[in-house]
Design a protein around this motif. Structure first.
Motif, PDB file in Angstrom:
ATOM      1  N   ILE A 198     177.069  59.000  34.675  1.00 12.35           N
ATOM      2  CA  ILE A 198     176.076  59.986  35.722  1.00 12.35           C
ATOM      3  C   ILE A 198     174.930  58.929  36.018  1.00 12.35           C
ATOM      4  N   LEU A 199     174.754  58.770  37.563  1.00  9.11           N
ATOM      5  CA  LEU A 199     173.656  57.907  37.847  1.00  9.11           C
ATOM      6  C   LEU A 199     172.939  59.140  38.528  1.00  9.11           C
ATOM      7  N   ASP A 200     171.434  59.213  37.936  1.00 10.02           N
ATOM      8  CA  ASP A 200     170.636  59.996  38.479  1.00 10.02           C
ATOM      9  C   ASP A 200     169.095  59.421  38.809  1.00 10.02           C
ATOM     10  N   SER A 201     169.109  59.671  40.233  1.00  9.07           N
ATOM     11  CA  SER A 201     167.621  59.360  40.959  1.00  9.07           C
ATOM     12  C   SER A 201     167.640  57.702  40.944  1.00  9.07           C
ATOM     13  N   CYS A 202     168.714  57.113  41.031  1.00 11.21           N
ATOM     14  CA  CYS A 202     168.763  55.598  41.037  1.00 11.21           C
ATOM     15  C   CYS A 202     168.589  55.171  42.402  1.00 11.21           C
ATOM     16  N   CYS A 203     168.267  53.915  42.863  1.00  2.00           N
ATOM     17  CA  CYS A 203     168.089  53.353  44.218  1.00  2.00           C
ATOM     18  C   CYS A 203     168.565  51.963  44.396  1.00  2.00           C
ATOM     19  N   ASN A 204     169.329  51.601  45.273  1.00  2.00           N
ATOM     20  CA  ASN A 204     169.556  50.135  45.581  1.00  2.00           C
ATOM     21  C   ASN A 204     170.146  49.591  44.333  1.00  2.00           C
ATOM     22  N   SER A 205     171.152  50.216  43.551  1.00  2.00           N
ATOM     23  CA  SER A 205     171.774  49.852  42.443  1.00  2.00           C
ATOM     24  C   SER A 205     173.286  50.126  42.445  1.00  2.00           C
ATOM     25  N   SER A 206     174.055  49.285  41.711  1.00  2.00           N
ATOM     26  CA  SER A 206     175.533  49.441  41.429  1.00  2.00           C
ATOM     27  C   SER A 206     176.001  49.490  40.010  1.00  2.00           C
ATOM     28  N   ILE A 207     177.262  50.047  40.155  1.00  2.00           N
ATOM     29  CA  ILE A 207     177.764  50.220  38.691  1.00  2.00           C
ATOM     30  C   ILE A 207     179.120  49.900  38.813  1.00  2.00           C
ATOM     31  N   MET A 208     179.803  49.029  37.743  1.00  3.62           N
ATOM     32  CA  MET A 208     181.163  48.435  37.525  1.00  3.62           C
ATOM     33  C   MET A 208     181.797  48.910  36.239  1.00  3.62           C
ATOM     34  N   PHE A 209     183.097  49.327  36.374  1.00  4.59           N
ATOM     35  CA  PHE A 209     183.537  49.682  34.995  1.00  4.59           C
ATOM     36  C   PHE A 209     185.117  49.319  34.882  1.00  4.59           C
ATOM     37  N   ASP A 210     185.510  49.233  33.823  1.00  4.07           N
ATOM     38  CA  ASP A 210     187.028  48.852  33.915  1.00  4.07           C
ATOM     39  C   ASP A 210     187.860  49.971  34.253  1.00  4.07           C
ATOM     40  N   SER A 211     187.305  51.203  33.381  1.00  3.37           N
ATOM     41  CA  SER A 211     188.336  52.478  33.531  1.00  3.37           C
ATOM     42  C   SER A 211     187.498  53.578  33.042  1.00  3.37           C
ATOM     43  N   ILE A 212     187.755  54.750  33.723  1.00  2.00           N
ATOM     44  CA  ILE A 212     186.822  56.085  33.296  1.00  2.00           C
ATOM     45  C   ILE A 212     187.781  57.214  33.055  1.00  2.00           C
ATOM     46  N   LEU A 213     187.623  58.011  32.243  1.00  2.00           N
ATOM     47  CA  LEU A 213     188.710  58.932  31.912  1.00  2.00           C
ATOM     48  C   LEU A 213     188.456  60.340  32.762  1.00  2.00           C
ATOM     49  N   THR A 214     186.996  60.792  32.857  1.00  2.00           N
ATOM     50  CA  THR A 214     187.013  62.055  33.711  1.00  2.00           C
ATOM     51  C   THR A 214     186.309  61.770  34.795  1.00  2.00           C
ATOM     52  N   SER A 215     184.945  61.667  34.932  1.00  2.00           N
ATOM     53  CA  SER A 215     184.062  61.578  36.100  1.00  2.00           C
ATOM     54  C   SER A 215     182.907  60.556  36.349  1.00  2.00           C
ATOM     55  N   ILE A 216     182.545  60.362  37.335  1.00  2.00           N
ATOM     56  CA  ILE A 216     181.520  59.724  37.738  1.00  2.00           C
ATOM     57  C   ILE A 216     180.596  60.560  38.566  1.00  2.00           C
ATOM     58  N   GLU A 217     179.369  60.704  38.366  1.00  2.00           N
ATOM     59  CA  GLU A 217     178.458  61.641  39.255  1.00  2.00           C
ATOM     60  C   GLU A 217     177.400  61.054  39.714  1.00  2.00           C
ATOM     61  N   PHE A 218     176.709  61.062  40.676  1.00  2.00           N
ATOM     62  CA  PHE A 218     175.698  60.519  41.672  1.00  2.00           C
ATOM     63  C   PHE A 218     174.698  61.753  41.743  1.00  2.00           C
ATOM     64  N   ILE A 219     173.525  61.766  41.393  1.00  2.00           N
ATOM     65  CA  ILE A 219     172.447  62.877  41.416  1.00  2.00           C
ATOM     66  C   ILE A 219     171.268  62.073  42.197  1.00  2.00           C
ATOM     67  N   ASN A 220     171.190  62.705  43.256  1.00  2.00           N
ATOM     68  CA  ASN A 220     169.655  62.282  43.856  1.00  2.00           C
ATOM     69  C   ASN A 220     169.724  60.727  43.928  1.00  2.00           C
ATOM     70  N   CYS A 221     170.702  60.046  44.286  1.00  2.00           N
ATOM     71  CA  CYS A 221     170.683  58.712  44.443  1.00  2.00           C
ATOM     72  C   CYS A 221     170.506  58.176  46.009  1.00  2.00           C
ATOM     73  N   GLN A 222     170.351  57.002  46.272  1.00  2.00           N
ATOM     74  CA  GLN A 222     170.207  56.257  47.314  1.00  2.00           C
ATOM     75  C   GLN A 222     170.550  54.941  47.316  1.00  2.00           C
ATOM     76  N   SER A 223     171.478  54.596  48.334  1.00  2.00           N
ATOM     77  CA  SER A 223     172.234  53.282  48.297  1.00  2.00           C
ATOM     78  C   SER A 223     172.535  52.780  46.985  1.00  2.00           C
ATOM     79  N   VAL A 224     173.335  53.487  46.519  1.00  2.00           N
ATOM     80  CA  VAL A 224     174.055  53.156  45.232  1.00  2.00           C
ATOM     81  C   VAL A 224     175.578  52.473  45.486  1.00  2.00           C
TER      82      VAL A 224
END
Length: 233
Positions: free
Chosen positions: A205-231
């Motif tokens: 979960i990314l919540d209220s993040c700005c100008n950021s990035s995330i990298m991962f090898d593998s994910i089981l269920t979900s990735i959620e962006f809440i109130n984010c800008q330029s992620v």
């Protein structure tokens, strides 16, 4: 009601919310830290009055945000003292009652009054079996930006199965290594920060993040962006 009038009426509530969150940060060694965290994570539900569309859903999201810690209270105390179990039940029911109240008396009216508002969006995309969900709530910016806020210290820690990455600014090479399938990563109010996750985890979960990035090898269920800008992912 003008924005200034609204701000004046909201300020006492905002001050109390900030005080609750500060108390939680100062009581990390307390036996009741999970109790304080359950309230601290969900008390922003009182800000539903700044949400233009579907404020009852916002209350539900805040209730859900606190349940990670509510469940820890149940796990820790259910065999020791039933009072704590009753406390969790009462708090969750309080927020559920608030959600029902807002839904019954405000959500429908808001939809009728401001149907042209398109600033709220909830788009769901799918990559294989993984759900990517983007959610944005549109509060009155004049009010929210003027509310008092606490200066927060960066946090990078693991609490049970939950990795907490908060208030990181300008960190280009943050890394979480050796996650497992039950791990959750929660990234909150990070700016210009890159997070790399090694291994396969449950969700992000990314919540209220700005100008950021995330990298991962593998994910089981979900990735959620809440109130984010330029992620970026």
């Amino acid at each position: 009601m003008s924005p200034d009038d609204m701000l004046s009426k909201l300020q006492p509530t905002s001050i109390q919310i900030s005080a609750i969150q500060e108390l939680r940060e100062n009581k990390r060694q307390s036996d009741y830290f999970n109790h304080l965290s359950a309230i601290s994570e969900s008390i922003p539900a009182l800000g539903w009055v700044t949400i233009n569309q579907d404020p009852s859903h916002y209350v539900k999201e805040m209730n859900d945000a606190g349940q990670f810690y509510s469940n820890r209270v149940l796990k820790e105390w259910k065999e020791i003292n039933k009072v704590h179990v009753d406390w969790v039940k009462a708090w969750v029911e309080t927020l559920s009652d608030l959600q029902n109240y807002v839904q019954n008396y405000y959500s429908t009216a808001l939809k009728k009054v401001i149907p042209e508002m398109q600033t709220y969006k909830c788009a769901t995309l799918r990559f294989g079996s993984v759900t990517v969900k983007e959610t944005y709530h549109s509060p009155d910016d004049t009010i929210v930006n003027a509310l008092p806020s606490l200066e927060k210290s960066p946090k990078f820690s693991k609490d049970g199965k939950k990795w907490i990455v908060e208030y990181q600014t300008g960190v280009p090479d943050l890394m979480i290594d050796n996650v497992d399938l039950s791990d959750i990563v929660y990234m909150f109010k990070c700016q210009s920060t890159n997070l790399v996750i090694k291994g396969k985890l449950n969700s992000v979960i990314l919540d209220s993040c700005c100008n950021s990035s995330i990298m991962f090898d593998s994910i089981l269920t979900s990735i959620e962006f809440i109130n984010c800008q330029s992620v970026h992912m």
